[in-house]
Design a protein around this motif. Structure first.
Motif, PDB file in Angstrom:
ATOM      1  N   ASN A 115       0.830  -1.209   0.000  1.00 45.19           N
ATOM      2  CA  ASN A 115       0.000   0.000   0.000  1.00 45.19           C
ATOM      3  C   ASN A 115       0.866   1.261   0.000  1.00 45.19           C
ATOM      4  O   ASN A 115       1.621   1.508   0.937  1.00 45.19           O
ATOM      5  N   ASP A 167      -0.675   4.285  -0.544  1.00 40.23           N
ATOM      6  CA  ASP A 167      -1.626   5.365  -0.327  1.00 40.23           C
ATOM      7  C   ASP A 167      -1.910   5.519   1.163  1.00 40.23           C
ATOM      8  O   ASP A 167      -3.031   5.312   1.639  1.00 40.23           O
ATOM      9  N   ARG A 218      -5.480   3.885   2.533  1.00 41.91           N
ATOM     10  CA  ARG A 218      -6.323   3.151   1.587  1.00 41.91           C
ATOM     11  C   ARG A 218      -6.518   1.742   2.115  1.00 41.91           C
ATOM     12  O   ARG A 218      -5.560   1.031   2.410  1.00 41.91           O
ATOM     13  N   THR A 278     -10.889   4.371   1.078  1.00 38.25           N
ATOM     14  CA  THR A 278      -9.906   5.145   1.832  1.00 38.25           C
ATOM     15  C   THR A 278     -10.472   5.574   3.181  1.00 38.25           C
ATOM     16  O   THR A 278     -11.574   6.116   3.269  1.00 38.25           O
TER      17      THR A 278
END
Length: 274
Positions: free
Chosen positions: A224, A226, A248, A253
């Motif tokens: 990940n 994000d 996320r 999110t």
């Protein structure tokens, strides 16, 4: 959902160190809103005290709206310890998460950066693919609540990009992992309680031990990219206040953002003097 609540409570508790200059006593209260895929799903209330050396954090998190009606999710976390310069030295950690289906409690004692005792009720189920936790994995760690205390680094200015550059070794009673932060940018923020520069730190998750090897959720978090935390300098102290975290997830999110901040019964965090 229980794991999410524990994580959200732990993050919300990260505001403690930002509440107090290193040389003075202080109290801190805040409410964080929690959103998932753009929808409000929860809140976390934080109460913390700091006497110049010792800290105590108490957090209450709960799901709201439709999410709360479906699962009745709630969680509580607490931590105690000391802050000395850049070093965070936890002494105790506890977290309880519950839904309409199940609950779990974790209690942990620490001394000198090492775990001295752990209790998990009910015990985690045994799985042959779980990566063993060795004695070395319990040394030089912080608990999930204390993990997000952000004392300033060295002599760097509090809005220096280098404040983001840190790796946090975390042990939650069952799993050992690293949170690796790096500088991603600076922006100006103007909202109730704070007006000034915000450091945007990218975050990465690195599993070390205690996780189930090959598990999809672990692989997802390790890959990940994000994830981020926004850190704001606090006036008159060598500390940073986490105002927002973004992660996320596999269903959208998640955003946790400060909605109300009160220092010493009425003050609010402001931009650090330049």
């Amino acid at each position: 959902m229980r794991a999410s609540l524990a994580f959200l409570a732990a993050f919300a508790a990260s505001v403690l160190a930002a509440a107090a200059p290193a040389s003075a006593s202080s109290s801190f209260d805040a409410t964080y809103g929690i959103w998932l895929a753009g929808f409000p799903v929860g809140e976390a209330d934080v109460n913390s005290t700091y006497d110049g050396r010792r800290y105590r954090i108490d957090v209450q998190a709960r799901l709201v709206g439709l999410a709360g009606l479906i699962t009745d999710g709630r969680g509580a976390a607490s931590a105690t310890g000391r802050v000395s310069g850049e070093r965070v030295a936890p002494a105790s950690f506890a977290v309880n998460s519950a839904s309409s289906k199940a609950s779990r409690t974790v209690r942990m004692g620490l001394s000198g950066g090492s775990v001295s005792a752990v209790e998990i009720l009910p015990p985690l189920p045994e799985h042959p693919d779980r990566v063993p936790v060795r004695a070395s994995h319990r040394r030089g760690v912080v608990d999930p609540v204390s993990a997000f205390l952000f004392p300033g680094r060295g002599r760097l200015a509090m809005d220096d990009p280098g404040q983001c550059e840190r790796t946090i070794p975390v042990f939650d009673g069952a799993s050992r992992f690293d949170i690796v932060l790096s500088y991603a940018g600076t922006r100006q923020l103007d909202k109730p309680g704070y007006s000034g520069p915000v450091l945007m730190c990218a975050a990465r998750f690195r599993a070390i031990a205690g996780h189930r090897e090959g598990k999809e959720a672990v692989r997802f978090m390790e890959e990940n990219r994000d994830m981020a935390v926004w850190l704001a300098p606090v006036e008159g102290s060598r500390t940073l206040l986490p105002l927002r975290i973004e992660v996320r997830t596999q269903i959208g999110t998640s955003v946790i953002e400060a909605q109300r901040v009160s220092i010493d019964g009425g003050g609010v965090a402001r931009a650090a003097a330049r």
